[in-house]
Design an enzyme around this catalytic site. Structure first.
Site, PDB file in Angstrom:
ATOM      1  N   GLY A 197       0.784  -1.238   0.000  1.00 53.56           N
ATOM      2  CA  GLY A 197       0.000   0.000   0.000  1.00 53.56           C
ATOM      3  C   GLY A 197       0.811   1.281   0.000  1.00 53.56           C
ATOM      4  O   GLY A 197       0.357   2.314  -0.498  1.00 53.56           O
ATOM      5  N   GLU A 222       3.789   4.252   5.833  1.00 54.32           N
ATOM      6  CA  GLU A 222       2.546   3.473   5.806  1.00 54.32           C
ATOM      7  C   GLU A 222       1.491   4.213   4.996  1.00 54.32           C
ATOM      8  O   GLU A 222       1.517   5.440   4.888  1.00 54.32           O
ATOM      9  CB  GLU A 222       2.099   3.237   7.260  1.00 54.32           C
ATOM     10  CG  GLU A 222       0.793   2.510   7.457  1.00 54.32           C
ATOM     11  CD  GLU A 222       0.760   1.077   6.949  1.00 54.32           C
ATOM     12  OE1 GLU A 222       1.095   0.879   5.758  1.00 54.32           O
ATOM     13  OE2 GLU A 222       0.352   0.178   7.704  1.00 54.32           O
ATOM     14  N   ASP A 267      -5.256   2.580  11.003  1.00 57.85           N
ATOM     15  CA  ASP A 267      -6.653   2.394  11.395  1.00 57.85           C
ATOM     16  C   ASP A 267      -6.678   1.994  12.874  1.00 57.85           C
ATOM     17  O   ASP A 267      -6.695   2.851  13.759  1.00 57.85           O
ATOM     18  CB  ASP A 267      -7.278   1.337  10.484  1.00 57.85           C
ATOM     19  CG  ASP A 267      -8.747   1.109  10.746  1.00 57.85           C
ATOM     20  OD1 ASP A 267      -9.364   1.933  11.440  1.00 57.85           O
ATOM     21  OD2 ASP A 267      -9.303   0.099  10.259  1.00 57.85           O
ATOM     22  N   LYS A 301      -7.034   7.225  10.306  1.00 56.14           N
ATOM     23  CA  LYS A 301      -8.451   7.163  10.703  1.00 56.14           C
ATOM     24  C   LYS A 301      -8.479   7.111  12.224  1.00 56.14           C
ATOM     25  O   LYS A 301      -8.505   6.016  12.808  1.00 56.14           O
ATOM     26  CB  LYS A 301      -9.107   5.898  10.136  1.00 56.14           C
ATOM     27  CG  LYS A 301      -9.308   5.927   8.650  1.00 56.14           C
ATOM     28  CD  LYS A 301     -10.393   4.966   8.188  1.00 56.14           C
ATOM     29  CE  LYS A 301      -9.910   3.562   8.072  1.00 56.14           C
ATOM     30  NZ  LYS A 301     -10.800   2.720   7.218  1.00 56.14           N
ATOM     31  N   PHE A 309     -14.146   3.043   4.479  1.00 56.42           N
ATOM     32  CA  PHE A 309     -13.180   2.222   3.763  1.00 56.42           C
ATOM     33  C   PHE A 309     -12.764   2.930   2.476  1.00 56.42           C
ATOM     34  O   PHE A 309     -13.594   3.190   1.608  1.00 56.42           O
ATOM     35  CB  PHE A 309     -13.750   0.842   3.458  1.00 56.42           C
ATOM     36  CG  PHE A 309     -12.684  -0.107   2.999  1.00 56.42           C
ATOM     37  CD1 PHE A 309     -11.844  -0.715   3.923  1.00 56.42           C
ATOM     38  CD2 PHE A 309     -12.486  -0.359   1.649  1.00 56.42           C
ATOM     39  CE1 PHE A 309     -10.828  -1.571   3.506  1.00 56.42           C
ATOM     40  CE2 PHE A 309     -11.476  -1.214   1.222  1.00 56.42           C
ATOM     41  CZ  PHE A 309     -10.651  -1.819   2.162  1.00 56.42           C
ATOM     42  N   ASP A 319      -5.991  -0.859  -1.465  1.00 56.22           N
ATOM     43  CA  ASP A 319      -6.727  -1.807  -2.286  1.00 56.22           C
ATOM     44  C   ASP A 319      -8.019  -2.275  -1.624  1.00 56.22           C
ATOM     45  O   ASP A 319      -8.234  -2.086  -0.423  1.00 56.22           O
ATOM     46  CB  ASP A 319      -5.868  -3.058  -2.527  1.00 56.22           C
ATOM     47  CG  ASP A 319      -5.785  -3.947  -1.277  1.00 56.22           C
ATOM     48  OD1 ASP A 319      -5.460  -3.406  -0.207  1.00 56.22           O
ATOM     49  OD2 ASP A 319      -6.073  -5.151  -1.370  1.00 56.22           O
ATOM     50  N   ARG A 371      -5.438  -0.123  -6.460  1.00 59.91           N
ATOM     51  CA  ARG A 371      -4.215   0.542  -5.969  1.00 59.91           C
ATOM     52  C   ARG A 371      -3.708   1.589  -6.953  1.00 59.91           C
ATOM     53  O   ARG A 371      -2.972   2.500  -6.585  1.00 59.91           O
ATOM     54  CB  ARG A 371      -3.096  -0.488  -5.760  1.00 59.91           C
ATOM     55  CG  ARG A 371      -3.350  -1.500  -4.658  1.00 59.91           C
ATOM     56  CD  ARG A 371      -2.053  -2.249  -4.363  1.00 59.91           C
ATOM     57  NE  ARG A 371      -2.238  -3.489  -3.634  1.00 59.91           N
ATOM     58  CZ  ARG A 371      -2.347  -3.596  -2.316  1.00 59.91           C
ATOM     59  NH1 ARG A 371      -2.314  -2.523  -1.567  1.00 59.91           N
ATOM     60  NH2 ARG A 371      -2.492  -4.771  -1.732  1.00 59.91           N
TER      61      ARG A 371
END
Ligand code: 5GP
Length: 177
Positions: A43, A97, A101, A129, A150, A157, A163
């Site tokens: 990611g 990163e 979350d 988040k 989300f 992804d 992505r």
């Protein structure tokens, strides 16, 4: 806009502008130092690639792959799928990163790397988040704080897709319901 995207949350322009600011901040904070960016696969790749272009320091990159997520719900499990290629003793590590979350992934990764004798460890994340947080983890650099939805795109992804979108979008519920 991709047909599975309900709404664009952060545009390509907003991402690029903020990433330049973050790179400047890092360059100021580590002036005269050498750093190693540790990207968490997969990611973080677009974020790291954009960030590194604007960092004005001696800068290495390395990657780690940990798994903690299945579908749209965190399992809280963290497994190392791919470890760093080089030792990190006496280096300034910046973990890169895509999104924080629950905080579980970064807490574990941070502990693992701190135990390998680096000079310092800090974390940079494109997205945060805060409402999702279940464990406390210090995150020194944050691109954007976002609501508890989300999101996909720019590295993020759903089932390995999306992505490649150049923006951060909210996925339509019907895609994962
Ligand atoms: P944490 O351990 O903080 O709960 O989870 C971090 C990881 O969960 C991220 O690296 C990312 O892979 C995944 N994740 C958390 N929220 C989202 C989201 O909104 N969209 C996507 N695509 N992945 C997410």
């Amino acid at each position: 806009m991709h047909k599975h995207v309900k709404k664009v949350l952060i545009s390509e322009e907003q991402l690029n502008k903020r990433i330049i600011e973050l790179a400047k901040q890092l360059s100021d904070d580590y002036k005269g130092e050498r750093i190693t960016l540790v990207g968490l696969l997969s990611g973080s790749v677009p974020f790291l690639a954009e960030l590194i272009k604007h960092i004005n320091l001696d800068c290495e990159i390395d990657f780690m792959d940990v798994s903690s997520y299945r579908g749209t719900q965190s399992t809280g499990e963290v497994r190392i799928l791919k470890d760093l290629a080089r030792p990190i003793v006496d280096t300034n590590i910046i973990i890169v990163e895509d999104i924080v979350d629950t905080g579980k992934t970064l807490k574990v990764v941070r502990n693992i790397l701190e135990n390998r004798g680096p000079k310092s460890v800090k974390i940079i994340t494109l997205l945060d988040k805060p409402e999702g947080r279940l464990v406390e983890v210090e995150v020194e650099y944050i691109g954007f704080k976002i609501p508890n939805e989300f999101v996909i795109g720019f590295g993020l992804d759903y089932d390995e897709l999306y992505r490649n979108l150049p923006y951060i979008g909210i996925l339509r519920e019907e895609v994962y319901m």
